[in-house]
Design a protein around this motif. Sequence first.
Motif, PDB file in Angstrom:
ATOM      1  N   ALA A  15      49.566  39.017   8.779  1.00  0.00           N
ATOM      2  CA  ALA A  15      48.973  40.349   8.637  1.00  0.00           C
ATOM      3  C   ALA A  15      49.701  41.363   9.514  1.00  0.00           C
ATOM      4  O   ALA A  15      50.004  42.478   9.072  1.00  0.00           O
ATOM      5  N   VAL A  20      49.168  44.762   7.155  1.00  0.00           N
ATOM      6  CA  VAL A  20      47.967  44.860   6.326  1.00  0.00           C
ATOM      7  C   VAL A  20      46.828  44.134   7.042  1.00  0.00           C
ATOM      8  O   VAL A  20      47.045  43.418   8.015  1.00  0.00           O
ATOM      9  N   THR A  23      42.141  40.232   6.188  1.00  0.00           N
ATOM     10  CA  THR A  23      41.386  39.843   4.993  1.00  0.00           C
ATOM     11  C   THR A  23      42.239  39.941   3.733  1.00  0.00           C
ATOM     12  O   THR A  23      42.122  39.107   2.835  1.00  0.00           O
ATOM     13  N   THR A  24      43.118  40.932   3.686  1.00  0.00           N
ATOM     14  CA  THR A  24      44.025  41.071   2.545  1.00  0.00           C
ATOM     15  C   THR A  24      44.971  39.883   2.475  1.00  0.00           C
ATOM     16  O   THR A  24      45.176  39.292   1.408  1.00  0.00           O
ATOM     17  N   VAL A  25      45.546  39.516   3.616  1.00  0.00           N
ATOM     18  CA  VAL A  25      46.451  38.362   3.659  1.00  0.00           C
ATOM     19  C   VAL A  25      45.704  37.100   3.283  1.00  0.00           C
ATOM     20  O   VAL A  25      46.206  36.273   2.515  1.00  0.00           O
ATOM     21  N   SER A  26      44.492  36.944   3.787  1.00  0.00           N
ATOM     22  CA  SER A  26      43.704  35.756   3.487  1.00  0.00           C
ATOM     23  C   SER A  26      43.458  35.619   1.982  1.00  0.00           C
ATOM     24  O   SER A  26      43.577  34.523   1.422  1.00  0.00           O
ATOM     25  N   LEU A  27      43.148  36.721   1.320  1.00  0.00           N
ATOM     26  CA  LEU A  27      42.938  36.697  -0.135  1.00  0.00           C
ATOM     27  C   LEU A  27      44.219  36.334  -0.875  1.00  0.00           C
ATOM     28  O   LEU A  27      44.210  35.518  -1.804  1.00  0.00           O
ATOM     29  N   LEU A  28      45.330  36.938  -0.460  1.00  0.00           N
ATOM     30  CA  LEU A  28      46.615  36.647  -1.103  1.00  0.00           C
ATOM     31  C   LEU A  28      47.021  35.192  -0.880  1.00  0.00           C
ATOM     32  O   LEU A  28      47.488  34.519  -1.801  1.00  0.00           O
TER      33      LEU A  28
END
Length: 79
Positions: A15, A20, A23-28
């Motif tokens: 991240a 970013v 949470t965005t990285v976790s979703l990706l």
Amino acid sequence: MTCSLNGPMTVNELAVRLQVAPTTVSLLVGDLSRKGILERCEGEADRHRRIIGIAADQQPAITAWLAPGAAAWRKAPAP
């Protein structure tokens, strides 16, 4: 598990590097893990820490995909 540039990293490290939200990285990472592109494993020192890396069988395809861009970046600063 391997990574062509900087080795396996945590979600938070990714991240920061990508600038970013975690949470965005976790979703990706979740999406790419389900497709078999990335792998998650436990950290050696802390079993609760998740390390993310490129799946070994996907490494050749990822390297080939990134190669043209990497070559361009090597040429750009050249005289």
